[in-house]
Design an enzyme around this catalytic site. Structure first.
Site, PDB file in Angstrom:
ATOM      1  N   LYS A 178     -30.406  58.409 -35.979  1.00  0.00           N
ATOM      2  CA  LYS A 178     -31.268  57.196 -36.368  1.00  0.00           C
ATOM      3  C   LYS A 178     -32.594  57.581 -36.386  1.00  0.00           C
ATOM      4  CE  LYS A 178     -30.086  52.158 -36.421  1.00  0.00           C
ATOM      5  NZ  LYS A 178     -29.453  52.188 -37.435  1.00  0.00           N
TER       6      LYS A 178
ATOM      7  N   ARG B  46     -25.735  57.081 -28.781  1.00  0.00           N
ATOM      8  CA  ARG B  46     -26.358  57.501 -30.002  1.00  0.00           C
ATOM      9  C   ARG B  46     -27.652  57.762 -30.029  1.00  0.00           C
ATOM     10  NH1 ARG B  46     -24.786  53.637 -34.737  1.00  0.00           N
ATOM     11  NH2 ARG B  46     -26.735  52.587 -34.179  1.00  0.00           N
TER      12      ARG B  46
HETATM   13  C1  PLP Z   1     -28.168  51.738 -38.028  1.00  0.00           C
HETATM   14  C2  PLP Z   1     -27.490  52.302 -39.382  1.00  0.00           C
HETATM   15  C3  PLP Z   1     -26.362  51.979 -39.748  1.00  0.00           C
HETATM   16  C4  PLP Z   1     -25.237  50.776 -38.979  1.00  0.00           C
HETATM   17  O1  PLP Z   1     -25.103  51.245 -37.579  1.00  0.00           O
HETATM   18  P1  PLP Z   1     -24.570  50.100 -36.514  1.00  0.00           P
HETATM   19  O2  PLP Z   1     -24.204  50.915 -35.396  1.00  0.00           O
HETATM   20  O3  PLP Z   1     -23.310  49.700 -37.119  1.00  0.00           O
HETATM   21  O4  PLP Z   1     -25.690  49.351 -36.432  1.00  0.00           O
HETATM   22  C5  PLP Z   1     -25.763  52.253 -40.723  1.00  0.00           C
HETATM   23  N1  PLP Z   1     -26.364  53.335 -41.543  1.00  0.00           N
HETATM   24  C6  PLP Z   1     -27.829  53.737 -41.234  1.00  0.00           C
HETATM   25  C7  PLP Z   1     -28.372  54.592 -42.031  1.00  0.00           C
HETATM   26  C8  PLP Z   1     -28.153  53.147 -40.116  1.00  0.00           C
HETATM   27  O5  PLP Z   1     -29.630  53.526 -39.861  1.00  0.00           O
END
Ligand code: PLP
Length: 342
Positions: free
Chosen positions: A185, A82
């Site tokens: 992210k 990711r």
């Molecule tokens: C990081 C994040 C998540 C959760 O993702 P995980 O991989 O489960 O940690 C969900 N929503 C947003 C907007 C995020 O930045």
């Protein structure tokens, strides 16, 4: 090695200084080998693209200590993938998945005394990030990048721990657009949502629940976490949307939901469906599984938890997931990796 002298069971979800962080520099077309440092600050050119044009992305994952004393990390290969995708989407120079994993392992080894002891409910939160560090004044990708990883020992994200939280549907703010960057992210998504989160908190809610920006009808996600609902006929329903972050926790829960007799469905979730769910929750690395106690939508409020406790399915999913993460349950899906000592 002696543990750091911390009050492990009462840690907050916040930054705390540890021994080392690791940094890699991309310059003249190559990544260097990375250096561990004690320095908590970054020397940065004032025209760096991360400061002006938002070339920044990050990851979040957790390291736990097992009963036998190993440090283990949950689904790190997924975070590595990711991270590469986030870098590519905003035209930054990705590190390889191997470098990502190696960097996390090196920094955890260098901070081994900060991995919380087994059974304390705490974990070592890992925060990898990438910054465009090269100077630009015109809107262009940077010519230099920094990849770094720092760690900090943490307790639960929501102060209440595994207790239901109250959400409010936000219709006046969009966190992300369908063809924007909501699926990666990047820091800008959080800046976009800050005013909504703060306004919700000022009104006594824990977090916001966003609707999709295009139709204003389907559930997207909560501020920092994905959303799910459990229907009366035992479906685990979670939004399918181009503008949400594909949560690794959610993906894992989908797998576990089937084990406990729920039928997972990833599809558009109409906001009106909240009034039909028997349980709802938020999920993510930081939030783990956080049961939703109520959702307020315009002048209506649906209450899932009448006694202040989590529902049956959310509790079962939480217990299953956390047992795997800390090595108390068999790792049937090969999700957990031991961090080598050497
Ligand atoms: C990081 C994040 C998540 C959760 O993702 P995980 O991989 O489960 O940690 C969900 N929503 C947003 C907007 C995020 O930045």
């Amino acid at each position: 090695m002696d543990k750091a002298p911390l009050d492990w069971p009462n840690l907050e979800f916040g930054y705390r200084k540890t021994d080392k962080n690791i940094r890699f520099t991309w310059k003249d077309g190559v990544w260097d080998k990375g250096v561990l440092t004690e320095d908590e600050t970054i020397p940065l050119h004032m025209a760096a693209t991360c400061l002006h044009y938002g070339q920044e992305c990050f990851e979040g994952l957790k390291v736990f200590e097992t009963k036998s004393g190993d440090a283990v990390v949950f689904r790190i290969d997924e975070n590595a993938k990711r991270f590469v995708h986030s870098c590519e989407k905003i035209l930054m120079e990705p590190v390889s998945e191997v470098t990502f994993i190696d960097a996390v392992f090196r920094v955890v080894k260098a901070n081994r005394r900060f991995v919380p002891p087994h059974g304390t409910g705490a974990s070592l939160y890992i925060r990898p990030l990438m910054l465009g560090t090269g100077p630009q004044v015109g809107v262009k990708p940077a010519g230099e990048y920094m990849f770094m990883v720092f760690v900090t020992p943490v307790g639960p994200y929501f102060k209440t721990g595994f207790k239901p939280v109250d959400l409010i549907v936000e219709e006046k703010v969009d966190r992300a657009a369908p063809l924007g960057v909501g699926d990666v992210k990047v820091g800008g998504n959080y800046a976009a949502g800050l005013r909504a989160s703060m306004a919700a908190r000022a009104k006594g809610y824990t977090e916001v629940l966003y609707l999709d920006a295009k139709h204003k009808r389907y559930i997207d996600e909560s501020g920092p976490a994905n959303f799910y609902g459990i229907t009366k006929d035992n479906q685990y329903v979670t939004p399918d949307s181009e503008s949400i972050l594909p949560s690794i926790t959610n993906k894992s829960i989908v797998t576990l939901a089937e084990e406990i007799g729920l039928r997972p469905q990833r599809r558009e979730v109409d906001i009106e469906e909240i009034f039909e769910f028997k349980e709802a929750g938020c999920c993510g690395t930081a939030a783990v599984i956080t049961p939703v106690g109520s959702i307020t939508f315009r002048d209506r409020k649906v209450v899932y938890s009448k006694d202040g406790n989590a529902g049956k399915y959310s509790t079962e999913l939480y217990e299953k997931l956390t047992a795997i993460q800390v090595g108390d349950a068999p790792d049937d899906y090969d999700w957990v990796r031991r961090i080598p000592e050497q």
